[in-house]
Design an enzyme around this catalytic site. Structure first.
Site, PDB file in Angstrom:
ATOM      1  N   GLY A 190       0.849  -1.187   0.000  1.00 40.83           N
ATOM      2  CA  GLY A 190       0.000   0.000   0.000  1.00 40.83           C
ATOM      3  C   GLY A 190       0.887   1.240   0.000  1.00 40.83           C
ATOM      4  O   GLY A 190       2.084   1.169  -0.302  1.00 40.83           O
ATOM      5  N   GLU A 211       2.146  -8.751  -1.252  1.00 36.98           N
ATOM      6  CA  GLU A 211       0.830  -8.114  -1.188  1.00 36.98           C
ATOM      7  C   GLU A 211      -0.253  -9.178  -1.370  1.00 36.98           C
ATOM      8  O   GLU A 211      -0.229  -9.932  -2.346  1.00 36.98           O
ATOM      9  CB  GLU A 211       0.739  -7.026  -2.268  1.00 36.98           C
ATOM     10  CG  GLU A 211      -0.652  -6.483  -2.525  1.00 36.98           C
ATOM     11  CD  GLU A 211      -1.342  -5.921  -1.294  1.00 36.98           C
ATOM     12  OE1 GLU A 211      -0.785  -5.032  -0.647  1.00 36.98           O
ATOM     13  OE2 GLU A 211      -2.457  -6.398  -0.969  1.00 36.98           O
ATOM     14  N   ASP A 319      -7.819  10.778  11.635  1.00 37.27           N
ATOM     15  CA  ASP A 319      -7.738   9.328  11.413  1.00 37.27           C
ATOM     16  C   ASP A 319      -8.694   8.534  12.295  1.00 37.27           C
ATOM     17  O   ASP A 319      -8.967   7.370  12.002  1.00 37.27           O
ATOM     18  CB  ASP A 319      -6.314   8.826  11.721  1.00 37.27           C
ATOM     19  CG  ASP A 319      -5.341   9.110  10.590  1.00 37.27           C
ATOM     20  OD1 ASP A 319      -5.699   9.849   9.657  1.00 37.27           O
ATOM     21  OD2 ASP A 319      -4.210   8.586  10.653  1.00 37.27           O
ATOM     22  N   ALA A 327      -3.263  13.488   6.514  1.00 29.65           N
ATOM     23  CA  ALA A 327      -3.071  14.601   7.441  1.00 29.65           C
ATOM     24  C   ALA A 327      -3.967  15.794   7.088  1.00 29.65           C
ATOM     25  O   ALA A 327      -4.627  16.373   7.963  1.00 29.65           O
ATOM     26  CB  ALA A 327      -1.602  15.017   7.410  1.00 29.65           C
ATOM     27  N   HIS A 451       5.639  28.133 -19.923  1.00 29.75           N
ATOM     28  CA  HIS A 451       6.470  27.170 -20.657  1.00 29.75           C
ATOM     29  C   HIS A 451       7.932  27.422 -20.356  1.00 29.75           C
ATOM     30  O   HIS A 451       8.337  28.571 -20.329  1.00 29.75           O
ATOM     31  CB  HIS A 451       6.222  27.313 -22.161  1.00 29.75           C
ATOM     32  CG  HIS A 451       7.132  26.443 -22.971  1.00 29.75           C
ATOM     33  ND1 HIS A 451       6.942  25.082 -23.074  1.00 29.75           N
ATOM     34  CD2 HIS A 451       8.270  26.737 -23.681  1.00 29.75           C
ATOM     35  CE1 HIS A 451       7.893  24.558 -23.823  1.00 29.75           C
ATOM     36  NE2 HIS A 451       8.719  25.543 -24.207  1.00 29.75           N
TER      37      HIS A 451
HETATM   38  P1  FAD Z   1      -2.280  11.582  14.652  1.00 29.12           P
HETATM   39  O1  FAD Z   1      -1.317  12.311  13.803  1.00 29.12           O
HETATM   40  O2  FAD Z   1      -2.122  10.105  14.804  1.00 29.12           O
HETATM   41  O3  FAD Z   1      -2.220  12.283  16.064  1.00 29.12           O
HETATM   42  C1  FAD Z   1      -2.963  11.832  17.148  1.00 29.12           C
HETATM   43  C2  FAD Z   1      -2.315  12.319  18.404  1.00 29.12           C
HETATM   44  O4  FAD Z   1      -3.190  12.068  19.481  1.00 29.12           O
HETATM   45  C3  FAD Z   1      -1.010  11.613  18.731  1.00 29.12           C
HETATM   46  O5  FAD Z   1      -0.031  12.568  18.996  1.00 29.12           O
HETATM   47  C4  FAD Z   1      -1.338  10.794  19.967  1.00 29.12           C
HETATM   48  O6  FAD Z   1      -0.246  10.670  20.857  1.00 29.12           O
HETATM   49  C5  FAD Z   1      -2.453  11.605  20.579  1.00 29.12           C
HETATM   50  N1  FAD Z   1      -3.385  10.835  21.408  1.00 29.12           N
HETATM   51  C6  FAD Z   1      -4.045   9.702  21.088  1.00 29.12           C
HETATM   52  N2  FAD Z   1      -4.868   9.316  22.067  1.00 29.12           N
HETATM   53  C7  FAD Z   1      -4.743  10.254  23.028  1.00 29.12           C
HETATM   54  C8  FAD Z   1      -5.338  10.429  24.292  1.00 29.12           C
HETATM   55  N3  FAD Z   1      -6.258   9.581  24.769  1.00 29.12           N
HETATM   56  N4  FAD Z   1      -4.947  11.493  25.038  1.00 29.12           N
HETATM   57  C9  FAD Z   1      -4.010  12.363  24.564  1.00 29.12           C
HETATM   58  N5  FAD Z   1      -3.433  12.247  23.394  1.00 29.12           N
HETATM   59  C10 FAD Z   1      -3.794  11.214  22.623  1.00 29.12           C
HETATM   60  N6  FAD Z   1      -0.614  11.522   5.460  1.00 29.12           N
HETATM   61  C11 FAD Z   1      -0.548  12.442   4.489  1.00 29.12           C
HETATM   62  O7  FAD Z   1      -1.498  13.196   4.302  1.00 29.12           O
HETATM   63  N7  FAD Z   1       0.572  12.562   3.705  1.00 29.12           N
HETATM   64  C12 FAD Z   1       1.644  11.754   3.867  1.00 29.12           C
HETATM   65  O8  FAD Z   1       2.637  11.894   3.148  1.00 29.12           O
HETATM   66  C13 FAD Z   1       1.600  10.771   4.887  1.00 29.12           C
HETATM   67  N8  FAD Z   1       2.659   9.965   5.103  1.00 29.12           N
HETATM   68  C14 FAD Z   1       2.619   9.065   6.131  1.00 29.12           C
HETATM   69  C15 FAD Z   1       3.726   8.258   6.342  1.00 29.12           C
HETATM   70  C16 FAD Z   1       3.734   7.339   7.371  1.00 29.12           C
HETATM   71  C17 FAD Z   1       4.954   6.464   7.601  1.00 29.12           C
HETATM   72  C18 FAD Z   1       2.593   7.249   8.237  1.00 29.12           C
HETATM   73  C19 FAD Z   1       2.599   6.290   9.397  1.00 29.12           C
HETATM   74  C20 FAD Z   1       1.492   8.052   8.035  1.00 29.12           C
HETATM   75  C21 FAD Z   1       1.492   8.964   6.965  1.00 29.12           C
HETATM   76  N9  FAD Z   1       0.382   9.780   6.710  1.00 29.12           N
HETATM   77  C22 FAD Z   1       0.440  10.696   5.681  1.00 29.12           C
HETATM   78  C23 FAD Z   1      -0.850   9.705   7.524  1.00 29.12           C
HETATM   79  C24 FAD Z   1      -0.876  10.844   8.535  1.00 29.12           C
HETATM   80  O9  FAD Z   1       0.272  10.761   9.349  1.00 29.12           O
HETATM   81  C25 FAD Z   1      -2.140  10.758   9.368  1.00 29.12           C
HETATM   82  O10 FAD Z   1      -3.256  10.764   8.502  1.00 29.12           O
HETATM   83  C26 FAD Z   1      -2.255  11.940  10.317  1.00 29.12           C
HETATM   84  O11 FAD Z   1      -1.151  12.005  11.190  1.00 29.12           O
HETATM   85  C27 FAD Z   1      -3.552  11.836  11.129  1.00 29.12           C
HETATM   86  O12 FAD Z   1      -3.662  12.955  11.941  1.00 29.12           O
HETATM   87  P2  FAD Z   1      -4.501  12.915  13.290  1.00 29.12           P
HETATM   88  O13 FAD Z   1      -4.350  14.252  13.905  1.00 29.12           O
HETATM   89  O14 FAD Z   1      -5.849  12.389  13.038  1.00 29.12           O
HETATM   90  O15 FAD Z   1      -3.782  11.806  14.197  1.00 29.12           O
HETATM   91  P1  AMP Z   2      -2.521   0.391   3.118  1.00 31.66           P
HETATM   92  O1  AMP Z   2      -3.859   0.211   3.781  1.00 31.66           O
HETATM   93  O2  AMP Z   2      -2.514   1.341   1.933  1.00 31.66           O
HETATM   94  O3  AMP Z   2      -1.423   0.724   4.093  1.00 31.66           O
HETATM   95  O4  AMP Z   2      -2.158  -1.052   2.508  1.00 31.66           O
HETATM   96  C1  AMP Z   2      -1.985  -2.218   3.282  1.00 31.66           C
HETATM   97  C2  AMP Z   2      -1.888  -3.408   2.343  1.00 31.66           C
HETATM   98  O5  AMP Z   2      -1.494  -4.583   3.080  1.00 31.66           O
HETATM   99  C3  AMP Z   2      -3.193  -3.760   1.658  1.00 31.66           C
HETATM  100  O6  AMP Z   2      -3.005  -3.687   0.266  1.00 31.66           O
HETATM  101  C4  AMP Z   2      -3.490  -5.195   2.117  1.00 31.66           C
HETATM  102  O7  AMP Z   2      -4.055  -5.969   1.089  1.00 31.66           O
HETATM  103  C5  AMP Z   2      -2.100  -5.726   2.491  1.00 31.66           C
HETATM  104  N1  AMP Z   2      -2.130  -6.864   3.443  1.00 31.66           N
HETATM  105  C6  AMP Z   2      -2.877  -6.973   4.576  1.00 31.66           C
HETATM  106  N2  AMP Z   2      -2.624  -8.162   5.220  1.00 31.66           N
HETATM  107  C7  AMP Z   2      -1.686  -8.827   4.476  1.00 31.66           C
HETATM  108  C8  AMP Z   2      -0.992 -10.113   4.599  1.00 31.66           C
HETATM  109  N3  AMP Z   2      -1.211 -10.957   5.621  1.00 31.66           N
HETATM  110  N4  AMP Z   2      -0.090 -10.439   3.630  1.00 31.66           N
HETATM  111  C9  AMP Z   2       0.158  -9.595   2.604  1.00 31.66           C
HETATM  112  N5  AMP Z   2      -0.453  -8.404   2.436  1.00 31.66           N
HETATM  113  C10 AMP Z   2      -1.371  -7.999   3.349  1.00 31.66           C
END
Ligand code: FAD
Ligand code: AMP
Length: 479
Positions: A190, A211, A319, A327, A451
């Site tokens: 993914g 995958e 999320d 984000a 361009h």
């Molecule tokens: P989060 O960023 O998860 O923040 C939630 C916060 O709440 C955390 O700091 C946590 O500690 C805190 N928290 C949770 N429960 C409690 C509680 N009960 N009390 C107090 N604090 C709490 N998105 C993009 O749009 N572009 C990208 O390029 C992208 N790249 C990514 C790469 C990676 C490797 C990963 C893992 C994610 C990526 N994402 C990307 C997804 C993006 O990071 C998330 O969609 C985004 O951070 C969600 O924001 P949020 O505020 O909902 O939650």
């Molecule tokens: P994403 O939700 O974009 O991070 O993608 C996660 C991917 O992991 C999806 O395409 C799923 O089909 C794949 N996936 C989930 N479980 C398994 C598994 N057991 N073996 C291989 N791929 C998996």
């Protein structure tokens, strides 16, 4: 610290911190409760995005792409630098510095805007109250006029591949390998798997991606997904579809992975294994049983189109609620929730949220895919322009990929844009703006583009919707 605020935000990721800043800007007394601690035991703001998500992954993607440029492309430009070497420690230190700078920046913005930052784990209680348990286990209760839950998500773990943090890691561990793994397995091709797999493949890892599904990136436009798959393969990513991981074991410092395929069970041995099979909402110990906030059938906090939960004055964004885990989606929802609190009927346009995979080239999309339009029975026209025909792409030696624009066959309204190609993330944004303004393909076609720019590929794709592209031989527009 006051024990009553107009707005209490739980979570300081891009959903929560943006909501908190916006609320304070509108004159509401605002607190943000965040549980994350830094190495010095101080509250760490920024959430997944700034600490272990968008930003550090992009830092490593940019570093590793520069390595590829130096290794594979400089010579073509007449530049010889010898065989480049990689200092993984320095690369990780640069990433950490960027993360520190940005998370510290949020602390500064909270101070500047008057947001009260509270360290602790927040829990929603009945009657619009938030219980906070700090790092020492001390509990206090804050009264809130309104609550915005922005608790985010955590990586999904699967029983066949338990994370040990050393050999089998999640996305966070994959941002911290202290050396380039010789052979790297990735479960899940993914968005996150492709990005992190690309980082280490560029630095020399032999990467195998397993995958479970039979198609790559099924949520993307099928033509763009197919083209992306070809490009990734050319780059050396060994993406194996239809491979469901069923077991792993660590023996003598290596990870053995067993997986089911159409040809029966197979095995691979890796030095490291990344598990990137998706993320799930973080709702543990977040809601008291009588607080009135409910979950939906998939475990997300249930909200309406405006991010209001079932409990009065309690909102949830990012999320932890339905919709793409991005984000910017969470940030816009945070702003909408705050605007709604002050009585302004702001709405997020869920049809116009761009999504990007930061591989090289990038893959970016907004709106409907061709397969969605087909299954919805919408008559459409498609215009495609390949980067191979772009002068700017050729000058940059970056000609893989294409821009595709989909428009309604009757009204000509732009319904979607799908790109694999250089700077796709920034290019798609132009079409996001156009779609936000209700643009037709003709409006885009009549717009003047500078361009030579990569943007001209967007222009030409819009022209191609009506078979009027200049720099390619036009095909009859497809229906
Ligand atoms: P989060 O960023 O998860 O923040 C939630 C916060 O709440 C955390 O700091 C946590 O500690 C805190 N928290 C949770 N429960 C409690 C509680 N009960 N009390 C107090 N604090 C709490 N998105 C993009 O749009 N572009 C990208 O390029 C992208 N790249 C990514 C790469 C990676 C490797 C990963 C893992 C994610 C990526 N994402 C990307 C997804 C993006 O990071 C998330 O969609 C985004 O951070 C969600 O924001 P949020 O505020 O909902 O939650
Ligand atoms: P994403 O939700 O974009 O991070 O993608 C996660 C991917 O992991 C999806 O395409 C799923 O089909 C794949 N996936 C989930 N479980 C398994 C598994 N057991 N073996 C291989 N791929 C998996």
């Amino acid at each position: 610290m006051a024990d009553k605020f107009d707005v209490v935000v739980i979570g300081a990721g891009p959903g929560g911190y943006v909501a908190a800043i916006k609320a304070a800007q509108l004159g509401l007394s605002t607190a943000c409760v965040e549980q994350w601690l830094d190495d010095d035991g101080k509250v760490r703001l920024g959430g997944t995005c700034l600490n272990v998500g968008c930003i550090p992954s992009k830092a490593l993607l940019d570093s590793s792409q520069k390595f590829v440029e130096a290794r594979d492309h400089f010579e073509l430009h007449g530049i010889s630098v010898g065989k480049p070497k990689i200092d993984v420690g320095a690369m990780l230190a640069r990433k950490e510095k960027i993360v520190d700078q940005l998370t510290g920046g949020i602390t500064g913005l909270f101070k500047h805007n008057g947001v009260t930052s509270i360290q602790g784990r927040g829990k929603v209680l009945a009657g619009c109250k938030v219980e906070v348990t700090d790092k020492d286990g001390k509990t206090s209760v804050i009264e809130a006029g309104n609550i915005i839950i922005a608790a985010g998500s955590v990586p999904v773990s699967i029983p066949p591949a338990p994370i040990d943090g050393k050999h089998i890691v999640d996305s966070t561990g994959a941002l911290e390998f202290d050396k380039v793994p010789k052979r790297l397995g990735v479960i899940g091709a993914g968005v996150i798997g492709l990005e992190l797999g690309s980082v280490w493949a560029r630095l020399g890892s032999d990467v195998v991606m397993l995958e479970a599904l039979d198609s790559l990136l099924p949520m993307m436009d099928a033509q763009i997904a197919k083209e992306s798959g070809k490009i990734f393969k050319k780059q050396g990513l060994d993406i194996r579809l239809g491979c469901r991981v069923t077991a792993t074991s660590v023996e003598k410092g290596k990870v053995k992975v067993t997986f089911d395929t159409a040809d029966g069970e197979q095995e691979e041995i890796f030095d490291k294994l990344i598990v990137s099979v998706g993320r799930r909402p973080r709702t543990e110990d977040l809601l008291s049983s009588d607080c009135g906030v409910n979950l939906d059938e998939r475990g997300f906090i249930y909200v309406n189109d405006y991010c209001a939960t079932d409990a009065p004055h309690v909102y949830a964004v990012g999320d932890v609620v339905r919709g793409p885990m991005l984000a910017h989606k969470g940030s816009e929802e945070g702003i909408m929730a705050v605007e709604r609190i002050v009585g302004k009927p702001v709405q997020v346009n869920y049809d116009c949220i761009p999504s990007v995979i930061y591989t090289h080239p990038e893959v970016a999309a907004v709106g409907k895919t061709e397969q969605e339009l087909k299954s919805d029975g919408v008559a459409y026209k498609a215009g495609v322009f390949p980067f191979a025909a772009s002068g700017r792409a050729l000058a940059a030696n970056d000609t893989d990929g294409m821009v595709k624009i989909l428009a309604d066959a009757e009204t000509d309204r732009v319904l979607g844009c799908h790109i694999v190609g250089p700077s796709a993330a920034d290019l798609v944004q132009q079409v996001v703006i156009a779609m936000e303004f209700g643009s037709s393909a003709e409006d885009l076609a009549l717009t003047v583009f500078g361009h030579p720019t990569l943007s001209e590929a967007v222009h030409e794709a819009a022209l191609a919707v009506h078979g009027q592209a200049i720099h390619i031989a036009n095909r009859k527009s497809r229906k």
